[in-house]
Design an enzyme around this catalytic site. Structure first.
Site, PDB file in Angstrom:
ATOM      1  N   GLY A   1       9.984  63.046 -14.576  1.00  8.81           N
ATOM      2  CA  GLY A   1      10.749  61.979 -15.205  1.00  8.81           C
ATOM      3  C   GLY A   1      10.077  60.622 -15.079  1.00  8.81           C
ATOM      4  O   GLY A   1       9.972  59.876 -16.054  1.00  8.81           O
TER       5      GLY A   1
ATOM      6  N   CYS B   1      17.559  65.401  -8.034  1.00 11.88           N
ATOM      7  CA  CYS B   1      17.971  65.097  -9.410  1.00 11.88           C
ATOM      8  C   CYS B   1      18.446  66.355 -10.122  1.00 11.88           C
ATOM      9  O   CYS B   1      19.391  66.328 -10.900  1.00 11.88           O
ATOM     10  CB  CYS B   1      16.819  64.480 -10.191  1.00 11.88           C
ATOM     11  SG  CYS B   1      16.591  62.746  -9.829  1.00 11.88           S
TER      12      CYS B   1
ATOM     13  N   CYS C   1      28.051  78.905  -6.986  1.00 12.27           N
ATOM     14  CA  CYS C   1      27.468  77.673  -7.544  1.00 12.27           C
ATOM     15  C   CYS C   1      26.625  78.061  -8.755  1.00 12.27           C
ATOM     16  O   CYS C   1      26.998  78.971  -9.489  1.00 12.27           O
ATOM     17  CB  CYS C   1      26.668  76.908  -6.483  1.00 12.27           C
ATOM     18  SG  CYS C   1      25.209  77.766  -5.884  1.00 12.27           S
TER      19      CYS C   1
END
Ligand SMILES: [Zn+2]
Length: 362
Positions: free
Chosen positions: A19, A167, A320
């Site tokens: 990113g 992130c 999850c």
């Protein structure tokens, strides 16, 4: 003309081509920086494309380095691009960083952050720092050799492993690294040309939701373990160990394995109407993408505070995205005295693969 020549003669090492690394590398190449080093050992995944603009859909599955080099060449074929297909760590950091004037940290993990900080202090090179999480970002320049603070002046010790989500886990606004990465690139250009006031000893914090920039003073810690007059750390260390990653893994290995339940078995339990709780420990934005019917959302960060909503004698299945966070959640409940626990193996991805192929994967 003079500035452009300095850019051409300069060399910058960019750790990470994700990113932050994407806008950093693209803009520095476009600006005419003569030599760019890129460090990354990952391959391009579809989930990267929302923010890692060096890479495109045709690059999915390719090495990020190769995709980055091709894209940079399109912008400026005259840049020397050096590729390091390895994880930046104590064993290779000096060799990789040595030839460059400036180090830019575009990673999002603590071992690399400490490693790039320490090697920059030891080699007396500026380290341009950027970090992003959800809607917030920060940028500063660490340059201990120029009298400024280093990363360890602010954070001598890393947070406990698993306490700060990455992130990929916590999410990040895809446009945000564009802002922070460009700020890092601007600082690099300023340092190379020698203009303006570098972000040494100052940190800019950007809040995308409020669209506000704030500035904080960063002070050099006279007792800093690496950049003070009498440092206690004078060489690179094992950063994975320093950040507690192997200890945490070893501690887990020593314990009894986490009890597992397969997606098919879970489906059968739900169909039978068995009395149990299915707890989804992901984040609310992940729940909105997809969830298993009958599940209840308790994000892992809230689990400790909301444990009283659960009965320790009840049977509980935790779930999850892929099974890692729910395994941590299971340990947390185990430590609190819960005993009838199971972890959905492979998480909701396994459910999508085996039970409901219409469920979106992310
Ligand atoms: Zn320091």
């Amino acid at each position: 003309m003079e500035g452009q020549k300095r850019l051409k003669a300069a060399s910058v090492l960019c750790i990470g081509t994700g990113g932050l690394g994407s806008p950093i590398a693209l803009y520095l190449a476009a600006a005419g920086v003569g030599r760019l080093g890129l460090v990354d050992a990952d391959t391009v995944d579809f989930s990267n494309l929302q923010r890692q603009i060096l890479h495109g859909t045709k690059d999915v599955g390719r090495k990020k380095l190769n995709s980055a080099k091709d894209r940079i060449r399109e912008t400026n074929p005259n840049v020397q691009v050096d590729l390091y297909d390895e994880y930046f760590a104590a064993g290779n950091a000096r060799r990789i960083a040595e030839p460059y004037d400036i180090i830019i940290d575009g990673t999002d993990n603590f071992p690399t952050r400490y490693c790039s900080n320490d090697v920059s202090v030891f080699l007396k090179k500026p380290n341009i720092y950027g970090s992003i999480f959800r809607f917030d970002g920060q940028c500063t320049v660490f340059a201990a050799h120029l009298g400024g603070p280093c990363y360890r002046c602010m954070f001598p010790e890393p947070p406990p492993p698993g306490m700060v989500p990455s992130c990929a886990e916590g999410g990040v606004l895809g446009v945000l690294p564009g802002i922070i990465g460009v700020m890092q690139a601007i600082e690099a250009v300023k340092l190379i040309i020698g203009i303006g006031e570098p972000l040494i000893g100052r940190m800019i914090a950007f809040d995308a939701l409020k669209m506000k920039f704030r500035e904080f003073k960063l002070r050099k810690d006279p007792k800093c373990p690496v950049c003070s007059e009498h440092p206690t750390i004078t060489d690179l260390v094992d950063y994975e160990q320093f950040c507690g990653i192997p200890q945490a893994k070893a501690a887990e290995d020593e314990e009894v394995p986490v009890p597992l339940i397969g997606a098919r078995e879970l489906k059968a339990k739900l169909d039978r109407g068995d009395r149990f709780h299915l707890i989804d420990v992901r984040e609310p934005f992940e729940w909105e993408i997809c969830h298993i019917p009958g599940a209840r959302l308790i994000p892992i960060g809230q689990l400790a505070a909301r444990m009283s909503e659960l009965d320790s004698t009840d049977e509980i299945v935790l779930q999850c995205k892929t099974g890692a966070r729910s395994s941590t959640a299971l340990r947390l409940l185990q430590d609190a005295g819960f005993s009838k626990l199971a972890n959905l193996e492979g998480g909701i991805h396994a459910w999508a693969d085996e039970i409901d192929p219409t469920m979106p994967k992310y």
